[in-house]
Scaffold this active site. Structure first.
Site, mmCIF file in Angstrom:
data_model
loop_
_atom_site.group_PDB
_atom_site.id
_atom_site.type_symbol
_atom_site.label_atom_id
_atom_site.label_comp_id
_atom_site.label_asym_id
_atom_site.label_seq_id
_atom_site.Cartn_x
_atom_site.Cartn_y
_atom_site.Cartn_z
ATOM 1 N N GLU A 115 -53.852 -15.550 72.343
ATOM 2 C CA GLU A 115 -53.905 -15.320 73.799
ATOM 3 C C GLU A 115 -55.299 -15.640 74.353
ATOM 4 O OE1 GLU A 115 -52.393 -11.451 74.740
ATOM 5 O OE2 GLU A 115 -50.390 -11.889 73.964
ATOM 6 N N GLU A 140 -44.667 -13.153 69.079
ATOM 7 C CA GLU A 140 -44.657 -11.688 69.155
ATOM 8 C C GLU A 140 -43.584 -11.244 70.134
ATOM 9 O OE1 GLU A 140 -48.312 -9.828 70.255
ATOM 10 O OE2 GLU A 140 -49.498 -10.842 68.708
#
Length: 517
Positions: free
Chosen positions: A138, A285
C-alpha cells in the site's frame, strides 16, 4: 563373428532398455508437470502470515501446521529465511515481500535489487516454491513520497529475475489499498485516483507486459463500516439475497450480490479506462475481524465466520464476477493468527483464523468446497477448558453443562473411564465436549462464558474417549484407509504397466541373443 553379433545384441538391448526407462520416467514427470500447471491456473485461497504474535510457532512447527490445515498458498510480509527454509519440498506456494523500508535501496540500485533476488529467491527456488514478489505494501497511499521509486524497484527486481531465468515462474507486483480506486459503485463509473496516474499507467503497462497481476487489498468490512445504512450487512458477508436486495449497476444492469465482486469489477473498469484489459486482479488481503471495541459492534465471531466461509466457497466454486464471470480472482485471507502484539483498536489484533497457540478462533463452514483448512466442521473438533480459568468458574460451568445443558456426564462419575484425573478441569473439558457435540458444533456452543475453546487435538487419554472421538473416529479412519488403499492400488497399477512394458521389450531384444547362443 558370433561374439561380435552377441556383443552387438547386448549393447542394443542395454541401449533400448535405457531409453525405455528414460521414456517411462520422462512421461511420468511430464504428466506431473501438466497436472501441477493445471492446478496453478485454478483460483485458490491463500493465507497471510503476520508475525506480531506472542510465542509464534517455530518455522518448522509453523510449516507443519500449514500442512495439517491443508493450506497451499501463503503470503509473507518479508522474506523470512527460517520460514523459506522450512517450506522447502512442501509444495506450499509462497509470496514473499519487499518491506516498504527497503524500497529506497532497491529502487536506487540495480546491484542491490540483484542481490535481494539472489539472497531471497534464487537461494531457495525451486525447493521452496516462490511464486511472487510483492514490492512494498500500500505504498502509494501510506508513503506517497516513495511513489517515484516504486516502478524502478519493480523493474530492477524483474531484471534480476530475468538474469536468473525465473521471470516466468516468479511474478512481481505491488499490493495497493482499495482507496486507489474512486467511485467504486456503481463499478461502471469507477476510475483510478488521478493523482496516481504518473505511477499507475506505467505500472499497469509493466503488469500487462510481464503477465503479472494487479494486487489489491480489499476489505468489504471497511466499506460497510464507512457506509452503514447504505451498504447492507448481508451484501458485505456474501449472504444469499433476494433479487430485490441485490445491488444493480444502472449503466450495465449487472446484479451484484456481494461487495467484494463490486470492488473487483471496479478495478477492472478502472484498468479498462487506461486501455489495459489483460491484467487480472489478485486479492492480496481480505477478511473480517472477530472482535472489536464498542465502536466496532460488527466485528464478531459470527460475522467473521460467515464472511470467510462464504468467501472460500465463492472462490473455490469459480464464481467469477458479474462483469467477468470467466475470471475468478484468487484471494489471501487476512490472516492466519491473531496478532496479539498489534496496537489498538481491538480489531487490529483479531483478524486471525487461529490464536497464536494454533487453536481455531472459530470453525469455518466450508463443507463441500474442497479440502481447504482442516478446521472445517466436517473434521474432528473438540471443546475443552481454556487455560487460566479459575476452579470456581469451571465448577459453575460444569454444573450447568451436566444439568440444564443436558450434557452426558456419565463417564466422569466415580469408577468410570473419564473420572481420573479427578479434578474440575478434566471433568469440565469432558462435559464441555459432550455439550458441544450434542449441539452439533454450532457457533456459540463452545463458550461457557469464556471458559472454553475449540481444538483440533483429540483430548482423549487412556481409556477415556471424548464424545467427539466417539462420533466421528471410525468414519474418519475409514476415509483415511480408503484413501491410502486407493493410492497404493494406483501405484501398483502403474508399477505393473511399467514392469509389463519392460518385460515385453526384454523379450524382444533377448531373442537375438538366444538365437546366437
Amino acid at each position: 563373428m558370433a561374439v561380435s553379433k552377441l556383443t552387438h545384441s547386448i549393447f542394443t538391448f542395454v541401449f533400448f532398455y535405457s531409453v525405455l526407462l528414460s521414456t517411462v520416467k520422462s512421461s511420468t514427470l511430464v504428466q506431473e508437470i501438466k497436472q501441477q500447471n493445471q492446478q496453478d491456473r485454478e483460483p485458490f485461497v491463500g493465507i497471510n502470515i503476520g508475525t506480531d504474535v506472542s510465542n509464534l510457532l517455530s518455522p518448522t512447527d509453523l510449516v507443519s501446521f500449514l500442512q495439517v490445515q491443508k493450506i497451499t498458498h501463503v503470503r509473507l510480509y518479508d522474506a523470512n529465511q527460517g520460514i523459506l527454509k522450512a517450506l522447502a519440498k512442501t509444495k506450499i506456494r509462497v509470496m514473499i515481500s519487499v518491506p516498504n523500508n527497503q524500497l529506497l535501496a532497491i529502487g536506487s540500485s540495480n546491484t542491490t535489487a540483484a542481490s535481494w533476488i539472489g539472497r531471497n529467491v534464487v537461494a531457495y527456488y525451486p525447493q521452496t516454491l516462490i511464486t511472487a514478489v510483492a514490492v512494498g505494501d500500500e505504498l502509494l497511499t501510506t508513503v506517497p513520497s516513495s511513489a517515484p521509486l516504486l516502478l524502478p524497484a519493480i523493474e530492477s527486481l524483474y531484471s534480476a529475475l530475468v538474469a536468473a531465468n525465473l521471470h516466468t515462474q516468479v511474478k512481481i507486483s505491488t499490493p495497493h489499498a482499495a482507496s486507489i480506486v474512486l467511485d467504486t459503485f456503481p463499478p461502471s463509473q469507477a476510475f483510478f485516483n488521478l493523482s496516481l496516474s504518473s505511477t499507475m499507467v506505467p505500472l499497469l503497462q509493466f503488469l500487462s507486459r510481464t503477465g503479472s497481476p494487479l494486487m489489491l487489498n480489499l476489505y468489504p468490512y471497511y466499506v460497510f463500516m464507512e457506509n452503514k445504512g447504505v451498504v447492507p450487512l448481508d451484501n458485505s458477508l456474501f449472504k444469499p439475497l433476494t433479487p430485490s436486495k441485490e445491488m444493480v449497476d444502472p449503466n450495465t444492469l449487472l446484479h451484484y450480490t456481494n461487495v467484494l465482486d463490486a470492488m473487483i469489477d471496479a478495478a477492472y473498469v478502472s484498468m479498462k479506462n487506461l486501455n489495459v484489459t489483460d491484467v487480472v486482479v489478485l486479492v492480496t488481503e481480505t477478511g473480517w475481524p472477530s472482535k472489536g471495541d464498542s465502536k466496532e459492534p460488527y466485528a464478531t465471531i459470527d460475522n467473521a465466520d460467515t464472511y470467510n466461509s462464504n468467501l472460500i466457497k465463492h472462490v473455490l466454486d469459480h464464481s467469477g464476477t458479474p462483469l467477468h464471470p470467466e475470471i475468478t480472482s484468487s484471494v489471501y485471507i487476512y490472516e492466519l493468527f491473531n496478532e496479539d502484539l498489534r496496537s489498538p483498536p481491538v480489531s487490529e489484533a483479531n483478524w486471525g483464523l487461529f490464536y497464536g497457540n494454533s487453536t481455531p478462533v472459530y470453525l469455518l463452514h466450508v463443507s463441500g468446497s474442497g479440502t481447504f483448512l482442516a478446521n472445517d466442521t466436517t473434521n474432528q473438533t473438540y471443546c475443552i477448558v481454556m487455560d487460566g480459568i479459575d476452579s470456581k468458574t469451571l465448577q459453575a460451568a460444569l454444573d450447568w453443562a451436566c444439568g440444564p445443558g443436558r450434557a452426558n456426564c456419565s463417564d466422569i462419575q466415580p469408577g468410570e473411564d473419564c473420572y481420573q484425573p479427578n479434578n474440575v478441569k478434566n471433568h469440565a473439558s469432558y462435559a464441555f465436549d459432550s455439550y458441544y457435540q450434542k449441539e452439533g458444533k454450532v457457533s456459540g456452543s463452545c463458550d461457557f462464558k469464556g471458559a472454553a475453546m475449540i481444538t483440533t487435538t483429540d483430548p482423549s487419554h487412556g481409556n477415556c474417549i471424548f464424545p467427539g472421538s466417539k462420533q466421528v473416529g471410525n468414519k474418519t479412519k475409514d476415509v483415511v484407509n480408503s484413501t491410502t488403499v486407493s493410492g497404493a492400488v494406483e501405484r501398483q497399477r502403474l508399477d505393473r504397466i511399467s514392469a509389463n512394458t519392460v518385460a515385453f521389450c526384454i523379450f524382444l531384444f533377448i531373442i537375438p541373443f538366444v538365437t546366437l547362443w
